[in-house]
Design an enzyme around this catalytic site. Structure first.
Site, PDB file in Angstrom:
ATOM      1  N   LYS A 114      18.686 -31.225  35.084  1.00  0.00           N
ATOM      2  CA  LYS A 114      17.305 -31.205  35.583  1.00  0.00           C
ATOM      3  C   LYS A 114      17.207 -31.910  36.928  1.00  0.00           C
ATOM      4  O   LYS A 114      16.450 -31.489  37.799  1.00  0.00           O
ATOM      5  CB  LYS A 114      16.340 -31.833  34.572  1.00  0.00           C
ATOM      6  CG  LYS A 114      16.164 -31.024  33.300  1.00  0.00           C
ATOM      7  CD  LYS A 114      14.868 -30.238  33.314  1.00  0.00           C
ATOM      8  CE  LYS A 114      14.794 -29.156  32.252  1.00  0.00           C
ATOM      9  NZ  LYS A 114      14.353 -29.627  30.967  1.00  0.00           N
ATOM     10  N   LYS A 194      22.342 -19.846  27.891  1.00  0.00           N
ATOM     11  CA  LYS A 194      21.464 -20.126  26.752  1.00  0.00           C
ATOM     12  C   LYS A 194      20.091 -19.515  27.026  1.00  0.00           C
ATOM     13  O   LYS A 194      19.604 -19.559  28.161  1.00  0.00           O
ATOM     14  CB  LYS A 194      21.340 -21.649  26.634  1.00  0.00           C
ATOM     15  CG  LYS A 194      20.570 -22.123  25.445  1.00  0.00           C
ATOM     16  CD  LYS A 194      20.332 -23.620  25.518  1.00  0.00           C
ATOM     17  CE  LYS A 194      19.159 -23.963  26.427  1.00  0.00           C
ATOM     18  NZ  LYS A 194      18.709 -25.341  26.369  1.00  0.00           N
ATOM     19  N   LYS A 197      13.318 -20.185  28.863  1.00  0.00           N
ATOM     20  CA  LYS A 197      12.175 -19.638  29.603  1.00  0.00           C
ATOM     21  C   LYS A 197      12.434 -19.721  31.108  1.00  0.00           C
ATOM     22  O   LYS A 197      12.197 -18.777  31.857  1.00  0.00           O
ATOM     23  CB  LYS A 197      10.937 -20.459  29.224  1.00  0.00           C
ATOM     24  CG  LYS A 197       9.652 -19.881  29.691  1.00  0.00           C
ATOM     25  CD  LYS A 197       9.235 -18.688  28.862  1.00  0.00           C
ATOM     26  CE  LYS A 197       8.108 -17.973  29.578  1.00  0.00           C
ATOM     27  NZ  LYS A 197       7.789 -16.686  28.997  1.00  0.00           N
TER      28      LYS A 197
HETATM   29  P1  TYM Z   1      12.852 -27.422  23.710  1.00  0.00           P
HETATM   30  O1  TYM Z   1      11.370 -27.336  23.910  1.00  0.00           O
HETATM   31  O2  TYM Z   1      13.732 -27.078  24.841  1.00  0.00           O
HETATM   32  O3  TYM Z   1      13.271 -26.507  22.488  1.00  0.00           O
HETATM   33  C1  TYM Z   1      12.615 -26.554  21.224  1.00  0.00           C
HETATM   34  C2  TYM Z   1      13.644 -26.277  20.130  1.00  0.00           C
HETATM   35  O4  TYM Z   1      14.238 -24.988  20.322  1.00  0.00           O
HETATM   36  C3  TYM Z   1      15.661 -25.112  20.360  1.00  0.00           C
HETATM   37  N1  TYM Z   1      16.179 -24.122  21.317  1.00  0.00           N
HETATM   38  C4  TYM Z   1      17.202 -23.288  21.051  1.00  0.00           C
HETATM   39  N2  TYM Z   1      17.958 -23.136  19.963  1.00  0.00           N
HETATM   40  C5  TYM Z   1      18.921 -22.185  20.002  1.00  0.00           C
HETATM   41  N3  TYM Z   1      19.151 -21.385  21.074  1.00  0.00           N
HETATM   42  C6  TYM Z   1      18.407 -21.508  22.195  1.00  0.00           C
HETATM   43  N4  TYM Z   1      18.613 -20.704  23.233  1.00  0.00           N
HETATM   44  C7  TYM Z   1      17.375 -22.496  22.225  1.00  0.00           C
HETATM   45  N5  TYM Z   1      16.461 -22.897  23.152  1.00  0.00           N
HETATM   46  C8  TYM Z   1      15.758 -23.897  22.571  1.00  0.00           C
HETATM   47  C9  TYM Z   1      15.911 -26.541  20.837  1.00  0.00           C
HETATM   48  O5  TYM Z   1      17.184 -27.010  20.444  1.00  0.00           O
HETATM   49  C10 TYM Z   1      14.800 -27.297  20.151  1.00  0.00           C
HETATM   50  O6  TYM Z   1      15.144 -27.644  18.822  1.00  0.00           O
HETATM   51  N6  TYM Z   1      13.842 -32.368  24.103  1.00  0.00           N
HETATM   52  C11 TYM Z   1      13.324 -31.324  23.214  1.00  0.00           C
HETATM   53  C12 TYM Z   1      11.916 -31.589  22.714  1.00  0.00           C
HETATM   54  C13 TYM Z   1      11.715 -32.861  21.952  1.00  0.00           C
HETATM   55  C14 TYM Z   1      12.214 -33.156  20.654  1.00  0.00           C
HETATM   56  C15 TYM Z   1      11.696 -34.449  20.341  1.00  0.00           C
HETATM   57  C16 TYM Z   1      13.011 -32.450  19.752  1.00  0.00           C
HETATM   58  C17 TYM Z   1      10.984 -33.937  22.354  1.00  0.00           C
HETATM   59  N7  TYM Z   1      10.951 -34.876  21.384  1.00  0.00           N
HETATM   60  C18 TYM Z   1      12.005 -35.035  19.110  1.00  0.00           C
HETATM   61  C19 TYM Z   1      13.314 -33.073  18.550  1.00  0.00           C
HETATM   62  C20 TYM Z   1      12.811 -34.342  18.231  1.00  0.00           C
HETATM   63  C21 TYM Z   1      13.301 -29.999  23.969  1.00  0.00           C
HETATM   64  O7  TYM Z   1      13.229 -29.967  25.169  1.00  0.00           O
HETATM   65  O8  TYM Z   1      13.228 -28.872  23.155  1.00  0.00           O
END
Ligand code: TYM
Length: 327
Positions: A114, A194, A197
């Protein structure tokens, strides 16, 4: 009866949820609601760690709420809330800031990626992002966190932060386990990166079925299948990996045979996937439309969610402050 184990997970409001989020995380969350006490949060405070437009953020948070509720996260079976509505998260985040080594933050892969993208605007918030994530989890003293594979490093750091806190102030936070669902790392339709969005390679969960077909039709398959009668290898094909998410096993075996023997073409294979994917997504899209017609009920669910979350969060925070010697 022993109390149910607790889980927490979160999702960023960074645009409509995609099938990577759905099969990588949300589908798993819905399943886990029967066996665990569940907290799910839309992490709006994480979304402001990179450049963003405030007006757009409001809309995105609302969209994320509707998408997640439509996917099955109802207020009856879990506590669903917006992160900034529970200010205890940021207060615990400060406390955890004071036990987190700087070196650990600097080596986080997501931070490196990032900060590369944000060159002109690398903030302390972006560096401290994983500490807020740890606070999200530890404030509910969660036993486990269901996520996709990309969050594994952040969860390792969460456990490290818990250990450091416990070592310095007394055993207080459980070390949460990582629960990875069946779609641990779903690739985008480019078949290369991966699904994400921001990379423009995503299939939206509530996207129009025709628009989804327009994305699938030209999507990459096994390169060996240059012409219709060339045999292919399903294990090299990204569309086949999608079939593992939505197509029943028997039909999948048939597709694999057809691909290896070149008795079905890639377009046929994609049509079958599209049909099976729609069987999963149609009800989600319909529920979303119904929710959008009743915003007051959604707002009420969020109010209740924040209230329930705050009750638990307040208690954990008070305990942590006491242990740290704050009056
Ligand atoms: P985020 O918003 O990027 O993604 C949300 C969830 O979707 C999963 N994910 C995927 N899994 C498989 N293949 C993919 N291409 C894919 N893209 C996204 C992510 O692994 C996630 O589980 N940092 C976190 C948000 C967060 C969080 C937390 C998660 C903030 N606080 C506490 C768990 C616990 C994030 O950016 O997820």
């Amino acid at each position: 009866m022993s109390p149910r184990k607790r889980i927490l997970s979160g999702i960023q409001p960074s645009g409509a949820i995609h099938i990577g989020n759905y099969f990588g995380a949300i589908e798993n969350w819905v399943r886990l609601m029967d066996d665990y006490e569940c907290f799910f949060t839309i992490v709006d405070l994480h979304a402001i760690t990179i450049s963003y437009d405030p007006k757009l953020l409001q809309r995105r948070v609302w969209d994320a709420v509707l998408d997640n509720m439509a996917a099955g996260l109802g207020p009856k079976k879990c506590t669903l809330f917006i992160q900034s509505h529970v200010p205890e998260h940021t207060e615990l985040c400060w406390l955890l800031n004071c036990v987190t080594p700087l070196g650990e933050l600097n080596r986080m892969t997501q931070f490196k990626e990032k900060s590369e993208q944000e060159r002109e605007n690398v903030t302390a918030g972006l560096l401290n992002y994983p500490i807020l994530q740890a606070a999200d989890i530890l404030i509910y003293r969660a036993d486990a966190v269901p996520v996709g594979e990309d969050q594994a490093q952040h969860l390792e750091l969460t456990r490290e932060i818990a250990r450091r806190f416990n070592g310095r102030f007394g055993g207080y936070f459980p070390e949460p386990a990582t629960l990875v669902g069946r779609g641990a790392r779903i690739l985008g339709i480019d078949g290369a990166a991966k699904m994400s969005k921001s990379l423009g390679n995503a299939i939206g969960v509530t996207e129009d079925p025709d628009a989804i077909w327009e994305k699938l039709r030209p999507a990459k398959t096994d390169e060996a299948r240059k012409r219709r009668h060339d045999p292919g290898e399903p294990d090299r094909c990204n569309i086949y990996s999608y079939h593992k998410l939505a197509t029943p096993e028997a039909e999948r075996a048939e597709i694999a045979r057809g691909c290896r023997g070149a008795t079905i073409g890639c377009i046929d294979c994609k049509k079958i996937f599209h049909r099976n994917l729609m069987a999963v997504l149609d009800p989600v899209r319909e529920r979303r439309q119904a929710l959008a017609r009743d915003p007051e009920a959604v707002r009420e669910a969020l109010r209740q969610g924040a209230e329930r979350a705050r009750r638990v969060a307040r208690e954990t925070l008070d305990g942590a402050k006491k242990l740290m010697g704050l009056l």
